[in-house]
Design a protein around this motif. Sequence first.
Motif, PDB file in Angstrom:
ATOM      1  N   ALA A  22       0.822  -1.206   0.000  1.00 44.10           N
ATOM      2  CA  ALA A  22       0.000   0.000   0.000  1.00 44.10           C
ATOM      3  C   ALA A  22       0.859   1.260   0.000  1.00 44.10           C
ATOM      4  O   ALA A  22       0.505   2.275  -0.580  1.00 44.10           O
ATOM      5  N   ASP A  23       1.986   1.215   0.653  1.00 48.51           N
ATOM      6  CA  ASP A  23       2.835   2.400   0.762  1.00 48.51           C
ATOM      7  C   ASP A  23       4.273   1.936   0.927  1.00 48.51           C
ATOM      8  O   ASP A  23       4.546   0.937   1.590  1.00 48.51           O
ATOM      9  N   PHE A  24       5.172   2.661   0.320  1.00 49.72           N
ATOM     10  CA  PHE A  24       6.572   2.268   0.376  1.00 49.72           C
ATOM     11  C   PHE A  24       7.414   3.538   0.350  1.00 49.72           C
ATOM     12  O   PHE A  24       7.339   4.323  -0.579  1.00 49.72           O
ATOM     13  N   HIS A  25       8.186   3.769   1.379  1.00 49.70           N
ATOM     14  CA  HIS A  25       9.046   4.946   1.366  1.00 49.70           C
ATOM     15  C   HIS A  25      10.251   4.728   2.266  1.00 49.70           C
ATOM     16  O   HIS A  25      10.271   3.831   3.102  1.00 49.70           O
ATOM     17  N   ILE A  26      11.235   5.547   2.073  1.00 48.60           N
ATOM     18  CA  ILE A  26      12.436   5.534   2.904  1.00 48.60           C
ATOM     19  C   ILE A  26      12.541   6.883   3.608  1.00 48.60           C
ATOM     20  O   ILE A  26      12.435   7.934   2.977  1.00 48.60           O
ATOM     21  N   ASP A  27      12.712   6.844   4.911  1.00 49.70           N
ATOM     22  CA  ASP A  27      12.932   8.062   5.690  1.00 49.70           C
ATOM     23  C   ASP A  27      14.403   8.149   6.064  1.00 49.70           C
ATOM     24  O   ASP A  27      14.985   7.179   6.543  1.00 49.70           O
ATOM     25  N   PHE A  28      14.987   9.302   5.855  1.00 47.24           N
ATOM     26  CA  PHE A  28      16.343   9.569   6.326  1.00 47.24           C
ATOM     27  C   PHE A  28      16.215  10.458   7.554  1.00 47.24           C
ATOM     28  O   PHE A  28      15.715  11.572   7.470  1.00 47.24           O
ATOM     29  N   VAL A  29      16.628   9.961   8.703  1.00 49.36           N
ATOM     30  CA  VAL A  29      16.438  10.678   9.955  1.00 49.36           C
ATOM     31  C   VAL A  29      17.800  11.112  10.489  1.00 49.36           C
ATOM     32  O   VAL A  29      18.626  10.285  10.851  1.00 49.36           O
ATOM     33  N   GLN A  30      18.032  12.405  10.511  1.00 46.88           N
ATOM     34  CA  GLN A  30      19.274  12.935  11.069  1.00 46.88           C
ATOM     35  C   GLN A  30      19.064  14.397  11.431  1.00 46.88           C
ATOM     36  O   GLN A  30      18.564  15.181  10.629  1.00 46.88           O
ATOM     37  N   ASN A  63      -2.977  -5.519   4.104  1.00 47.49           N
ATOM     38  CA  ASN A  63      -3.567  -6.295   5.194  1.00 47.49           C
ATOM     39  C   ASN A  63      -3.237  -5.718   6.568  1.00 47.49           C
ATOM     40  O   ASN A  63      -3.534  -6.321   7.596  1.00 47.49           O
ATOM     41  N   GLY A  64      -2.593  -4.531   6.587  1.00 44.61           N
ATOM     42  CA  GLY A  64      -2.324  -3.857   7.851  1.00 44.61           C
ATOM     43  C   GLY A  64      -0.952  -4.114   8.423  1.00 44.61           C
ATOM     44  O   GLY A  64      -0.541  -3.444   9.378  1.00 44.61           O
ATOM     45  N   LEU A  65      -0.221  -5.080   7.881  1.00 45.54           N
ATOM     46  CA  LEU A  65       1.113  -5.359   8.396  1.00 45.54           C
ATOM     47  C   LEU A  65       2.094  -4.272   7.950  1.00 45.54           C
ATOM     48  O   LEU A  65       1.960  -3.693   6.872  1.00 45.54           O
ATOM     49  N   VAL A  66       3.060  -4.007   8.804  1.00 42.28           N
ATOM     50  CA  VAL A  66       4.077  -2.994   8.521  1.00 42.28           C
ATOM     51  C   VAL A  66       5.451  -3.616   8.692  1.00 42.28           C
ATOM     52  O   VAL A  66       5.725  -4.280   9.700  1.00 42.28           O
ATOM     53  N   GLY A  67       6.308  -3.415   7.721  1.00 42.97           N
ATOM     54  CA  GLY A  67       7.692  -3.877   7.817  1.00 42.97           C
ATOM     55  C   GLY A  67       8.632  -2.690   7.928  1.00 42.97           C
ATOM     56  O   GLY A  67       8.492  -1.711   7.198  1.00 42.97           O
ATOM     57  N   VAL A  68       9.570  -2.761   8.862  1.00 39.27           N
ATOM     58  CA  VAL A  68      10.513  -1.661   9.085  1.00 39.27           C
ATOM     59  C   VAL A  68      11.930  -2.218   9.142  1.00 39.27           C
ATOM     60  O   VAL A  68      12.185  -3.218   9.821  1.00 39.27           O
ATOM     61  N   ARG A  69      12.823  -1.577   8.431  1.00 35.78           N
ATOM     62  CA  ARG A  69      14.242  -1.891   8.528  1.00 35.78           C
ATOM     63  C   ARG A  69      15.013  -0.594   8.735  1.00 35.78           C
ATOM     64  O   ARG A  69      14.717   0.416   8.101  1.00 35.78           O
TER      65      ARG A  69
END
Length: 266
Positions: A22-30, A63-69
Amino acid sequence: MNNTERYCGPDQNIAYTKDDIADFHIDFVQHFEHIRQHSNYIQFQNIKHENEGYYECIVRLNNGLVGVRVYFLSVGGNPREISNRELHIYSEITDTITLLCPIFSALPAWFTFIIPKDSPQGVSSLTGYDYLRIKNISNIHSGIYTCRVTTNDDNQGYSLTSNIYLDVYGPPYYIEPNNSEYVLIKIKRNIENVLRCSINGNPIPSHQWFLGDIKILNKEKIISNTIIYKIIPMINDESELNQTVTCIAKNNRGTLRQVFTLEFIN
């Protein structure tokens, strides 16, 4: 480093198809900044130290699942200061505190903490660690601590230092030249004598002077509102004999008094 790249996707233990995403993005946090892009691929060229930080890939399925790396990009080079690490540390009396060296090195490095010259006995410089732990802090621990980082890359040594200031808060305390509760002072008649209250503190205390040996304040008259008290005893004034004055110092951590007994020498 010239360039680097990283692929990211949902957890391999989760069964999914392309249509499930449903959604796919990369966040750069600094440094509280976010860079978002809708791709499972991120690439940098001409990498600088500013690119160092955490990269978080988030994938949401229908289906509501979220994957994070989460990935951490470490940029090599000589030791350098960490811009978001505190250089002014505050502590209370009797606390235990850890000072972190504000220098980072991607290369193998030797860390040395240099302590203030007037630190108490038994406390010495620490080598080999990027932190310094101080227990049972007292006023004497206040001061500048220097962290020095040294590397030896390809037989070319490199060294960088950074200072940390430790600010210790506590109740008032006695200082030189009269570091005691009772003080005997010799003064002369017919000239101005200046008494100085030998009490300091952090935060800096207020000072008030009173006639007599005052232990508890009960509407006594204040004779001075500064750290000093000026007195000009007259030769024929018998009321000045065996006079005592009390300095009371107070901050938001406590109160301390110092009693001066005046002895006339002429």
